[in-house]
Design an enzyme around this catalytic site. Structure first.
Site, PDB file in Angstrom:
ATOM      1  N   GLN A  20      -6.647 -15.260 -20.749  1.00 44.07           N
ATOM      2  CA  GLN A  20      -7.998 -15.796 -20.906  1.00 44.07           C
ATOM      3  C   GLN A  20      -8.563 -15.441 -22.273  1.00 44.07           C
ATOM      4  O   GLN A  20      -9.292 -16.221 -22.894  1.00 44.07           O
ATOM      5  CB  GLN A  20      -8.906 -15.244 -19.800  1.00 44.07           C
ATOM      6  CG  GLN A  20     -10.311 -15.813 -19.829  1.00 44.07           C
ATOM      7  CD  GLN A  20     -10.362 -17.294 -19.495  1.00 44.07           C
ATOM      8  OE1 GLN A  20      -9.818 -17.722 -18.497  1.00 44.07           O
ATOM      9  NE2 GLN A  20     -11.025 -18.095 -20.330  1.00 44.07           N
TER      10      GLN A  20
ATOM     11  N   CYS B 245     -15.116 -17.112 -18.008  1.00 40.62           N
ATOM     12  CA  CYS B 245     -13.726 -17.527 -17.761  1.00 40.62           C
ATOM     13  C   CYS B 245     -13.629 -18.552 -16.644  1.00 40.62           C
ATOM     14  O   CYS B 245     -12.629 -19.274 -16.568  1.00 40.62           O
ATOM     15  CB  CYS B 245     -12.859 -16.307 -17.463  1.00 40.62           C
ATOM     16  SG  CYS B 245     -13.345 -15.405 -15.974  1.00 40.62           S
TER      17      CYS B 245
ATOM     18  N   ARG C 269      -7.138 -22.809 -22.454  1.00 45.46           N
ATOM     19  CA  ARG C 269      -6.070 -22.102 -21.727  1.00 45.46           C
ATOM     20  C   ARG C 269      -4.754 -22.852 -21.931  1.00 45.46           C
ATOM     21  O   ARG C 269      -3.705 -22.260 -22.110  1.00 45.46           O
ATOM     22  CB  ARG C 269      -6.405 -22.024 -20.230  1.00 45.46           C
ATOM     23  CG  ARG C 269      -7.603 -21.154 -19.877  1.00 45.46           C
ATOM     24  CD  ARG C 269      -7.352 -19.685 -20.140  1.00 45.46           C
ATOM     25  NE  ARG C 269      -6.190 -19.191 -19.423  1.00 45.46           N
ATOM     26  CZ  ARG C 269      -6.176 -18.805 -18.141  1.00 45.46           C
ATOM     27  NH1 ARG C 269      -7.298 -18.810 -17.447  1.00 45.46           N
ATOM     28  NH2 ARG C 269      -5.066 -18.349 -17.574  1.00 45.46           N
TER      29      ARG C 269
ATOM     30  N   HIS D   4      -6.663  -9.509 -17.971  1.00 48.21           N
ATOM     31  CA  HIS D   4      -6.460 -10.969 -17.948  1.00 48.21           C
ATOM     32  C   HIS D   4      -6.292 -11.445 -19.403  1.00 48.21           C
ATOM     33  O   HIS D   4      -7.143 -12.137 -19.944  1.00 48.21           O
ATOM     34  CB  HIS D   4      -7.661 -11.644 -17.281  1.00 48.21           C
ATOM     35  CG  HIS D   4      -7.441 -13.077 -16.925  1.00 48.21           C
ATOM     36  ND1 HIS D   4      -6.205 -13.702 -17.028  1.00 48.21           N
ATOM     37  CD2 HIS D   4      -8.302 -14.024 -16.451  1.00 48.21           C
ATOM     38  CE1 HIS D   4      -6.321 -14.961 -16.641  1.00 48.21           C
ATOM     39  NE2 HIS D   4      -7.573 -15.185 -16.293  1.00 48.21           N
TER      40      HIS D   4
ATOM     41  N   ASP E 159     -18.642 -12.683 -15.968  1.00 46.44           N
ATOM     42  CA  ASP E 159     -17.616 -13.045 -14.991  1.00 46.44           C
ATOM     43  C   ASP E 159     -18.257 -12.824 -13.617  1.00 46.44           C
ATOM     44  O   ASP E 159     -19.331 -12.217 -13.515  1.00 46.44           O
ATOM     45  CB  ASP E 159     -16.395 -12.124 -15.213  1.00 46.44           C
ATOM     46  CG  ASP E 159     -15.188 -12.481 -14.352  1.00 46.44           C
ATOM     47  OD1 ASP E 159     -15.189 -13.546 -13.715  1.00 46.44           O
ATOM     48  OD2 ASP E 159     -14.239 -11.668 -14.327  1.00 46.44           O
TER      49      ASP E 159
ATOM     50  N   ARG F 105       0.699 -13.642 -11.469  1.00 41.93           N
ATOM     51  CA  ARG F 105      -0.687 -13.281 -11.141  1.00 41.93           C
ATOM     52  C   ARG F 105      -0.629 -12.442  -9.877  1.00 41.93           C
ATOM     53  O   ARG F 105      -0.160 -12.908  -8.837  1.00 41.93           O
ATOM     54  CB  ARG F 105      -1.552 -14.526 -10.927  1.00 41.93           C
ATOM     55  CG  ARG F 105      -2.906 -14.197 -10.328  1.00 41.93           C
ATOM     56  CD  ARG F 105      -3.877 -15.341 -10.352  1.00 41.93           C
ATOM     57  NE  ARG F 105      -4.415 -15.545 -11.689  1.00 41.93           N
ATOM     58  CZ  ARG F 105      -5.522 -16.235 -11.948  1.00 41.93           C
ATOM     59  NH1 ARG F 105      -6.211 -16.787 -10.966  1.00 41.93           N
ATOM     60  NH2 ARG F 105      -5.940 -16.377 -13.192  1.00 41.93           N
TER      61      ARG F 105
HETATM   62  N1  NVA Z   1     -12.471 -11.163 -12.547  1.00 44.35           N
HETATM   63  C1  NVA Z   1     -12.057 -12.386 -11.892  1.00 44.35           C
HETATM   64  C2  NVA Z   1     -11.461 -13.344 -12.884  1.00 44.35           C
HETATM   65  C3  NVA Z   1     -11.042 -14.663 -12.298  1.00 44.35           C
HETATM   66  C4  NVA Z   1     -10.404 -15.569 -13.319  1.00 44.35           C
HETATM   67  C5  NVA Z   1     -11.065 -12.044 -10.785  1.00 44.35           C
HETATM   68  O1  NVA Z   1     -10.201 -11.192 -11.002  1.00 44.35           O
HETATM   69  O2  NVA Z   1     -11.182 -12.633  -9.704  1.00 44.35           O
HETATM   70  N1   CP Z   2     -10.133 -18.271 -15.525  1.00 44.43           N
HETATM   71  C1   CP Z   2      -9.083 -18.322 -14.681  1.00 44.43           C
HETATM   72  O1   CP Z   2      -8.093 -17.592 -14.807  1.00 44.43           O
HETATM   73  O2   CP Z   2      -9.208 -19.283 -13.716  1.00 44.43           O
HETATM   74  P1   CP Z   2      -8.266 -19.488 -12.441  1.00 44.43           P
HETATM   75  O3   CP Z   2      -8.497 -18.334 -11.507  1.00 44.43           O
HETATM   76  O4   CP Z   2      -8.730 -20.799 -11.859  1.00 44.43           O
HETATM   77  O5   CP Z   2      -6.839 -19.546 -12.871  1.00 44.43           O
END
Ligand code: NVA
Ligand code: CP
Length: 304
Positions: free
Chosen positions: A134, A259, A287, A131, A219, A104
């Protein structure tokens, strides 16, 4: 043989994705029945997190343990990655010791460079651009509640961000239409819009995108790394909230997805998580199952 990676949904064929989502549901049923499965016994997953996470970390770590393997958490603060060791060098070293790597991070290019130098499968667990993990869970969730998503209409209300981009890829791979409603200046990547022009329609009015849709999904307005834009984004997005009124315009059986984490009072109204169409907790749990299926597919090369 070169390792298979999962950096975007495009790294799999539509038929592989279909099998993977079915397998995930089977794993969910088996797990709920208490069946023991040790398909990844003695296998190790490295998890590199350069951004925060709850669901992704817990689901990958628990998933590996439940399949008989183990997972190791690596943060840039405690590894040489945070002190400037080149991505490629890190990839060669880490991938010589483990069976798969999950990352990540910020720039999507980082996972691409890591994958290029890795001997083992690399999984994108969120970048600024995509992502895909997800989406596996979201597609599984839709199928479990409503059957095939082929031919359905999904309305994305909000930022043209990493999640929105993965929904665009999913529209092509799973065969649904995506309505995107976003304010000016917050559109998805134009190259991706061009690529998916037959599957994606852009709207400026949330109501138009939501009308008769089978899913309403959103989101946060400010993603990780955009914290300083929070106030400006609250202004830009204030009309782009999923709430009961918007749900009423959608199909009567429409689902609501997110998500998570959610900001109640911003992209969703305070009561949306408890809406009868809300499947957000299943999405989160899935997930676990979807990624167990993904790990088996990438590490073992099969889905049995
Ligand atoms: N768009 C959000 C998704 C978090 C799971 C981010 O990148 O922070
Ligand atoms: N939806 C998601 O990826 O959640 P986290 O940021 O908690 O991993």
């Amino acid at each position: 043989m070169a390792a298979r990676h999962f950096l975007t949904l495009d790294d799999m064929t539509a038929s592989e994705l279909d099998s993977l989502v079915n397998h995930a549901s089977k794993l969910r049923t088996e797990w709920r029945e208490g069946k023991v499965r040790d398909s990844l016994k003695n296998r190790v997953l490295s998890m590199i997190f350069e951004k925060s996470s709850t669901r992704t970390r817990v689901s990958f770590e628990a998933g590996m343990a439940q399949l008989g393997g183990s997972a190791m958490f690596l943060s840039p603060r405690d590894t040489q990655l945070g002190r400037g060791e080149p991505i490629e060098d890190s990839a060669i070293v880490i991938s010589s010791m483990v069976d798969a790597v999950m990352i990540r991070t910020f720039a999507h290019e980082t996972v691409e460079r890591f994958a290029q130098a890795s001997r083992v499968p690399v999984i994108n667990a969120l970048t600024d651009d995509f992502h895909p993990c997800q989406l596996l869970a979201d597609m599984q969730t839709y199928r479990e509640h409503r059957g095939s998503i082929k031919g359905a209409t999904v309305a994305w209300i909000g930022d043209g961000n990493n999640m929105c981009h993965s929904y665009m890829n999913a529209a092509a791979q799973f065969g649904f239409h995506l309505n995107v409603a976003c304010p000016e200046g917050y559109e998805p990547d134009p190259a991706l819009m061009d690529k998916h022009s037959s599957r994606v329609t852009l709207y400026r009015e949330p109501a138009e995108a939501a009308r008769n849709a089978n899913v309403l999904v959103t989101d946060v307005w400010a993603s990780m790394g955009q914290e300083e834009e929070q106030k400006a984004r609250e202004q830009a997005f204030k009309r782009f909230q999923i709430n009961r009124e918007l749900m009423q315009l959608a199909d009567k059986d429409a689902l609501f997805m997110h998500c998570l984490p959610a900001h109640r009072g911003e992209e969703i109204s305070h009561d949306m998580m408890e809406h009868p169409g809300s499947v957000v907790w299943d999405e989160a749990e899935n997930r676990l199952h979807a990624q167990k299926a993904l790990l088996e597919f990438l590490i073992l090369g099969t889905l049995d």
